[in-house]
Each structure stands twice: as structure tokens, then as C-alpha cells.
Enzyme design. Structure first.
Site, PDB file in Angstrom:
ATOM      1  N   TYR A 132       0.816  -1.225   0.000  1.00 31.17           N
ATOM      2  CA  TYR A 132       0.000   0.000   0.000  1.00 31.17           C
ATOM      3  C   TYR A 132       0.845   1.268   0.000  1.00 31.17           C
ATOM      4  CZ  TYR A 132      -3.552  -3.353   1.718  1.00 31.17           C
ATOM      5  OH  TYR A 132      -4.380  -4.435   1.895  1.00 31.17           O
ATOM      6  N   ASN A 180      -5.776 -14.300   1.786  1.00 31.51           N
ATOM      7  CA  ASN A 180      -6.152 -14.837   0.473  1.00 31.51           C
ATOM      8  C   ASN A 180      -5.776 -16.304   0.305  1.00 31.51           C
ATOM      9  OD1 ASN A 180      -7.233 -12.349  -0.836  1.00 31.51           O
ATOM     10  ND2 ASN A 180      -5.170 -11.588  -0.428  1.00 31.51           N
ATOM     11  N   GLN A 227      -6.895 -13.496   6.251  1.00 32.29           N
ATOM     12  CA  GLN A 227      -7.611 -12.290   5.811  1.00 32.29           C
ATOM     13  C   GLN A 227      -8.135 -12.513   4.391  1.00 32.29           C
ATOM     14  OE1 GLN A 227      -6.399  -7.895   4.504  1.00 32.29           O
ATOM     15  NE2 GLN A 227      -6.059  -8.170   6.693  1.00 32.29           N
ATOM     16  N   PRO A 261     -15.330  -4.982   3.167  1.00 33.63           N
ATOM     17  CA  PRO A 261     -16.704  -5.242   3.639  1.00 33.63           C
ATOM     18  C   PRO A 261     -17.752  -4.451   2.868  1.00 33.63           C
ATOM     19  CG  PRO A 261     -15.519  -3.808   5.176  1.00 33.63           C
ATOM     20  CD  PRO A 261     -14.499  -4.318   4.194  1.00 33.63           C
ATOM     21  N   ARG A 271     -17.077   9.462   7.647  1.00 25.84           N
ATOM     22  CA  ARG A 271     -17.336   8.041   7.345  1.00 25.84           C
ATOM     23  C   ARG A 271     -16.503   7.134   8.251  1.00 25.84           C
ATOM     24  NH1 ARG A 271     -18.228  10.174   2.052  1.00 25.84           N
ATOM     25  NH2 ARG A 271     -16.117   9.799   1.280  1.00 25.84           N
ATOM     26  N   GLU A 286     -18.700   7.001  11.172  1.00 26.68           N
ATOM     27  CA  GLU A 286     -19.926   6.245  10.825  1.00 26.68           C
ATOM     28  C   GLU A 286     -19.649   4.739  10.831  1.00 26.68           C
ATOM     29  OE1 GLU A 286     -21.566   7.425   6.985  1.00 26.68           O
ATOM     30  OE2 GLU A 286     -22.352   5.399   6.690  1.00 26.68           O
TER      31      GLU A 286
END
Ligand SMILES: NC(=O)c1ccc[n+]([C@@H]2O[C@H](COP(=O)([O-])OP(=O)(O)OC[C@H]3O[C@@H](n4cnc5c(N)ncnc54)[C@H](OP(=O)(O)O)[C@@H]3O)[C@@H](O)[C@H]2O)c1
Length: 284
Positions: free
Chosen positions: A60, A151, A172, A200, A248, A251
Site C-alpha cells: 500500500y 487470500n 484475511q 466489507p 465516514r 460512521e
């Protein structure tokens, strides 16, 4: 409050659980946070909002910003659970695995990580045993508090019994309402590991505009994103929604308060095996 789950490694010979630790069941994923400062500010906001689990990866390119936010937060290091991953192209051997773990720690600026994952089954099948031996050595050296995979399909997990000393604490995998994966979650639990659900929200595409989910969310008095996240959490898996947006981020954390009782059948009927990204679980 986000619950913890106990994770650990089962000894392949005795089946005994070793080196158990606690891990929060909801966290922030930071994939695709590549703008300058984006990851650091999202992780800082998440930590200030109550998140205690951060999921990054070498691939990443934001381990450094993740680590900066962790180090600069007011929280003691031991209250934050940091996950990073061994990049697939670098999952080639024993020494390389240990070197990559040390290099990730350097980028993070941390003395240890909490969980180190093999990002996907190494493409070179012959390399898989040595890569896992390297992961076990990272654990033994205290570079990481736990080790796992990502994976891995049921057959990859089964193969590990032939070469592992300790089995992974985590697998994961993509899990969401359109790809519920009960069989792979069961196979993961069968080796003593906990499923950790990524994407998700199916990467923010198909799920959030699904009329069936909107109805479910309306009846639970929440947003579709919250219903989607809480469903993964309710399966007993760990869930790591990504957001760079402060509102978010909050949230998504608040989803743990949502009650989806009564919507079980409606959600079960949404299953369609939809894969939002890659799916190495079906490779050899
Ligand atoms: N091991 C692996 O191979 C693997 C693969 C994929 C992902 N992951 C991990 O799992 C994490 C999460 O998965 P993901 O990033 O693929 O996707 P995701 O969490 O399913 O969805 C993220 C997308 O949804 C949007 N979003 C987030 N919260 C929202 C909300 N409440 N309402 C509306 N939109 C919202 C985000 O936009 P904004 O940022 O603008 O809010 C972003 O576009 C990753 O960050 C990574 O840590 C691991």
C-alpha cells in the site's frame, strides 16, 4: 465498544494453541490512501475516534504514514494493534521474509508489529514452506506478536499442515454480504485461525447502491455501509472498512451499535459470490 477476539497459533503436532493475544474485531483499512498525508490523517482521526486496529501492507506504500500516526498519537503503543503484510512478489524464501519484516518495521518506525500476514499464497509453490518458516522466525524473534495469511483458500490452509510448525492465527479474505464465504470461514476456523474480512463494502461499489441492503438498513435505522459492516462483525470475523473521510470513519465505527436482528434471511439471500477485486484463494 469494539470487542476483542483472542487469536493464537495452533501447534501442528499437538493442536495446542500457542502465544495467544487479543485483537480488536473492527479496524481501519488503509489501502489506496496514497495522497500525501492522507493515510496519516485518516489513521490519526481513527485512533482519536476509538479505533485500535490498523491494517496496512507493504504493497500500500503507506507504512511510514501509518507508523507516524501511531507514534504521534497519545495512546500507548500496546493499545494499538498494527497489521502489515509481506508483499506477494517478495514472498520468495526464508531469509527474504525475515528481511522484509524488518524493513516494514523500519518503515513503520516501530519495534514490533502485532500481526504480520503473507499477503497472498506465494506464486512459487515450492517457496511456500520456506516463506512460512521465515514467518515463524519473525514470530520467534519478537518482530511480530502474531503471524497469519491472507487470500489463502481451504486447500492452501490444508497444505500448511505438511510444512508448518505453528498454523496461522488469521486468514484475511474478502467477506461481505454479496460474498459471504461460509465454507472458507469454516476452513479457516478448522486450523485454529480467525477470519478477517476485507472489502466489507465491496470497495464502495455494488453494495452501497443495493436496494435490498437499503431496505435492511432502513429497518435497522442505519446507513447501508453500517449494515454491511455490522453483518461481517456479527459473523464473528474481524472487519476492516477503509475510509479516508473523517465522518465516514466515525460512521463505520458506530456500526457496532447496530442491531440487524430480523434481517438474517434477507441478508443470507444476497449471497452471489461477487468478488470485488482479486481472488488468489482459488489459485493452485
Ligand atoms: N489482503 C488483501 O488482499 C486485501 C484486499 C483488499 C483490501 N484489503 C484491506 O481491507 C481494507 C478495506 O477494503 P477496501 O479498501 O477494498 O474496501 P471497502 O472498505 O470495502 O470500501 C472502501 C470504499 O468505500 C468507501 N466508503 C467507506 N465508508 C463508507 C461509508 N460509510 N459510506 C459510503 N462509502 C464509504 C470509501 O471511500 P472514502 O474513503 O472516500 O470514504 C472507499 O471508496 C483495505 O483498506 C485493506 O486494508 C486487503
Amino acid at each position: 465498544m469494539v470487542e476483542d477476539v483472542t487469536i493464537g497459533h495452533s501447534n501442528v503436532l499437538t493442536g495446542k494453541r500457542e502465544s495467544e493475544i487479543k485483537m480488536p474485531r473492527l479496524g481501519l483499512g488503509v489501502w489506496q490512501m496514497i495522497g500525501e498525508g492522507e493515510c496519516k490523517s485518516a489513521v490519526s482521526h481513527a485512533l482519536n475516534s476509538g479505533y485500535r486496529l490498523i491494517d496496512t501492507a507493504r504493497a500500500y506504500s503507506n507504512e511510514q504514514e501509518t507508523g507516524e500516526a501511531v507514534i504521534e498519537s497519545d495512546l500507548p503503543r500496546e493499545e494499538i494493534f498494527v497489521v502489515t503484510k509481506l508483499r506477494r512478489v517478495e514472498a520468495v524464501g526464508y531469509e527474504e521474509t525475515i528481511a522484509q519484516c524488518k524493513s516494514s518495521l523500519e518503515k513503520l518506525g516501530l519495534e514490533y508489529m502485532d500481526l504480520y500476514l503473507v499477503h497472498a499464497p506465494p506464486e512459487d509453490i515450492e517457496a511456500r514452506p520456506n516463506v512460512w518458516k521465515g514467518m515463524e522466525e519473525c514470530l520467534a524473534l519478537g518482530l511480530t506478536r502474531s503471524i497469519g495469511v491472507s487470500n489463502y483458500g481451504a486447500h492452501h490452509l490444508d497444505e500448511m499442515r505438511s510444512y508448518a510448525t505453528v498454523l496461522p492465527s488469521i486468514n484475511q479474505i474478502e467477506i461481505h454480504v454479496l460474498n459471504q464465504r461460509p465454507a472458507l470461514c469454516a476452513a479457516t476456523r478448522a486450523i485454529g485461525a480467525i477470519p478477517m474480512g476485507y472489502s466489507p463494502l465491496a470497495r464502495g461499489q455494488k453494495i452501497l447502491v443495493d436496494e435490498r441492503l437499503k431496505k435492511i438498513a432502513d429497518s435497522a435505522g442505519c446507513t447501508p455501509a453500517q449494515a454491511a459492516i455490522k453483518w461481517v462483525y456479527d459473523t464473528g470475523a474481524i472487519v476492516i472498512p477503509k475510509s479516508s473521510n473523517p465522518e465516514r470513519i466515525e460512521e463505520n465505527l458506530a456500526s457496532i451499535e447496530i442491531n440487524l436482528a430480523g434481517s438474517e434471511e434477507a441478508i443470507a439471500s444476497m449471497e452471489e459470490g461477487y468478488v470485488s477485486g482479486w481472488n488468489p484463494t482459488i489459485e493452485h
